[in-house]
Scaffold this motif. Structure first.
Motif, mmCIF file in Angstrom:
data_model
loop_
_atom_site.group_PDB
_atom_site.id
_atom_site.type_symbol
_atom_site.label_atom_id
_atom_site.label_comp_id
_atom_site.label_asym_id
_atom_site.label_seq_id
_atom_site.Cartn_x
_atom_site.Cartn_y
_atom_site.Cartn_z
ATOM 1 N N SER A 1 0.842 -1.193 0.000
ATOM 2 C CA SER A 1 0.000 0.000 0.000
ATOM 3 C C SER A 1 0.879 1.246 0.000
ATOM 4 O O SER A 1 2.096 1.181 0.225
ATOM 5 N N GLN A 2 0.261 2.391 -0.238
ATOM 6 C CA GLN A 2 1.024 3.635 -0.293
ATOM 7 C C GLN A 2 1.702 3.937 1.045
ATOM 8 O O GLN A 2 2.849 4.391 1.084
ATOM 9 N N LEU B 1 4.684 1.738 1.201
ATOM 10 C CA LEU B 1 5.691 2.208 0.252
ATOM 11 C C LEU B 1 6.453 3.405 0.811
ATOM 12 O O LEU B 1 7.659 3.551 0.583
ATOM 13 N N ASP B 2 5.755 4.252 1.550
ATOM 14 C CA ASP B 2 6.422 5.412 2.166
ATOM 15 C C ASP B 2 7.468 4.952 3.189
ATOM 16 O O ASP B 2 8.550 5.543 3.292
ATOM 17 N N LYS C 1 10.386 3.529 1.154
ATOM 18 C CA LYS C 1 11.118 4.632 0.520
ATOM 19 C C LYS C 1 12.032 5.332 1.522
ATOM 20 O O LYS C 1 13.194 5.640 1.223
ATOM 21 N N GLN D 1 7.669 -2.765 -7.382
ATOM 22 C CA GLN D 1 7.606 -1.620 -6.479
ATOM 23 C C GLN D 1 8.980 -1.316 -5.880
ATOM 24 O O GLN D 1 9.382 -0.153 -5.771
#
Length: 398
Positions: A325-326, A329-330, A333, A365
């Motif tokens: 999910s976003q 991913l954050d 990152k 991803q």
């Protein structure tokens, strides 16, 4: 004699009186009665015409035949498309190299005749890729299968038993002929000796494994399974010939000096033993730590570490087929950027392995986020396939 005509006449009976005199039949009952009678008459053979059954049967046979033919054509077209997709989307054949021949002819150490470790055109046309062969010793052909695919990182689980380093996932899987020397060090010695012939054309440069990129290094990661200090000492002792020939990447006190092999310690490797080993001093250190990616601090940097790794399953539970999910991913990152800022190569192990669509989505991803090294158990899929087209029309091509 006159006959009198009787004046008595039968009274006329009205429709209303008839209806009153007989039981009433409901409309619904009359409808079904009439319908059944009509259907019976339509299928009775009579003088007016033949029964429609033969015609209906012929029509049914025609429709059924057409449906079968169309279904067969659809199946043929569907499978033709699939076969064509497999042909078009499959990776091209691996180049014919010394490595491909070694992989096809390889036998386990101790077998007679022994497999060669180097052949002419050893790694011709093979492009190095930032992929780590997780548990490499489990492969049908350790080391060489990864090299033939351009994989630039291999991993060996090391057990120190009676002074010898055996390679295996657990103690019960160890075998006398599968040692750190026989599976990795001896082959790498032969490879690098042949990649660096003693002639007048090399100008003193040291070449690595890859003919297409001689300056590229291969990561040799030792996952220590027995007591850390003594096992690391044994590993470094066996790496002494590589050290003497200048084949190991090292820290010279101010910068990293690249070599054909980067030795990274993980598992039970003690961080303080990496900093102060028997084979290091203030101007030389050739073992690098596998730092914790999810708990990085400035203490871990390019002077003492190379990888920064963590388990994805430890970070996240229940990854869907669509991938991370976003919010997740954050997190990833941020960890990758933190590793970069410290000069380290980020790596996530225990990424999803099944189903294939989820594995491919997570891989994509990670690569999109510029992960330092893609950790993979399925190195053929990771190195050769276009992940976007691994699942087509319900078929997993990879």
């Amino acid at each position: 004699m006159d006959h009198k005509i009787s004046d008595k006449t039968e009274p006329a009976v009205s429709v209303v009186e008839l209806e009153v005199g007989f039981p009433k039949i409901s409309r619904r009952r009359r409808y079904w009665t009439n319908s059944i009678s009509l259907l019976r008459r339509s299928f009775d053979r009579n003088d007016l015409g033949e029964s429609p059954w033969p015609k209906i049967c012929r029509h049914f046979i025609y429709v059924f035949t057409v449906a079968v033919v169309l279904g067969a054509v659809a199946i043929i077209v569907y499978h033709s498309i699939l076969l064509d997709l497999v042909r078009v989307l499959s990776p091209p054949k691996l180049p014919d190299t010394g490595l491909s021949k070694i992989v096809s002819e390889w036998v386990e150490p101790g077998t007679i005749p022994t497999s060669p470790s180097w052949l002419p055109n050893f790694s011709r046309d093979i492009l190095p890729r930032a992929i780590h062969s997780h548990n490499d010793y489990w492969r049908a052909v350790p080391l060489f299968q990864a090299l033939s695919l351009g994989v630039t990182g291999v991993e060996a689980d090391c057990h120190l038993v009676n002074g010898e380093l055996f390679v295996g996932h657990t103690a019960r899987s160890l075998r006398p002929n599968r040692t750190f020397r026989t599976l990795y060090l001896d082959p790498l010695t032969t490879i690098l000796e042949n990649q660096n012939p003693n002639n007048n054309f090399t100008n003193g440069t040291i070449n690595g494994v890859w003919d297409t990129k001689p300056t590229a290094s291969i990561v040799l990661m030792t996952d220590l399974k027995t007591e850390g200090y003594s096992t690391l000492e044994a590993v470094q002792q066996q790496l002494q010939p590589f050290r003497e020939k200048g084949w190991l990447t090292y820290w010279n006190g101010t910068a990293v000096v690249p070599g054909p092999i980067i030795h990274v310690g993980t598992g039970n490797t003690p961080f303080d033993a990496v900093l102060n080993s028997t084979f290091s001093n203030t101007t030389y250190r050739d073992v690098f730590f596998d730092a914790p990616l999810d708990a990085l601090t400035p203490s871990y940097n390019a002077s003492n570490s190379y990888y920064a790794s963590t388990s994805m399953s430890h970070l996240f539970w229940g990854i869907p087929s669509s991938g991370l999910s976003q919010a997740r991913l954050d997190v990833v990152k941020g960890q990758i950027e933190m590793a970069k800022s410290l000069g380290l190569v980020s790596r996530y192990w225990n990424t999803p392995s099944w189903p294939a669509t989820r594995r491919m989505n997570v891989w994509k991803q990670l690569v999109d986020l510029d992960v330092g090294m893609l950790n993979a158990d399925e190195i053929l899929e990771a190195s050769r396939w276009n992940w976007k087209w691994c699942s087509v029309l319900g078929l997993h091509l990879c």
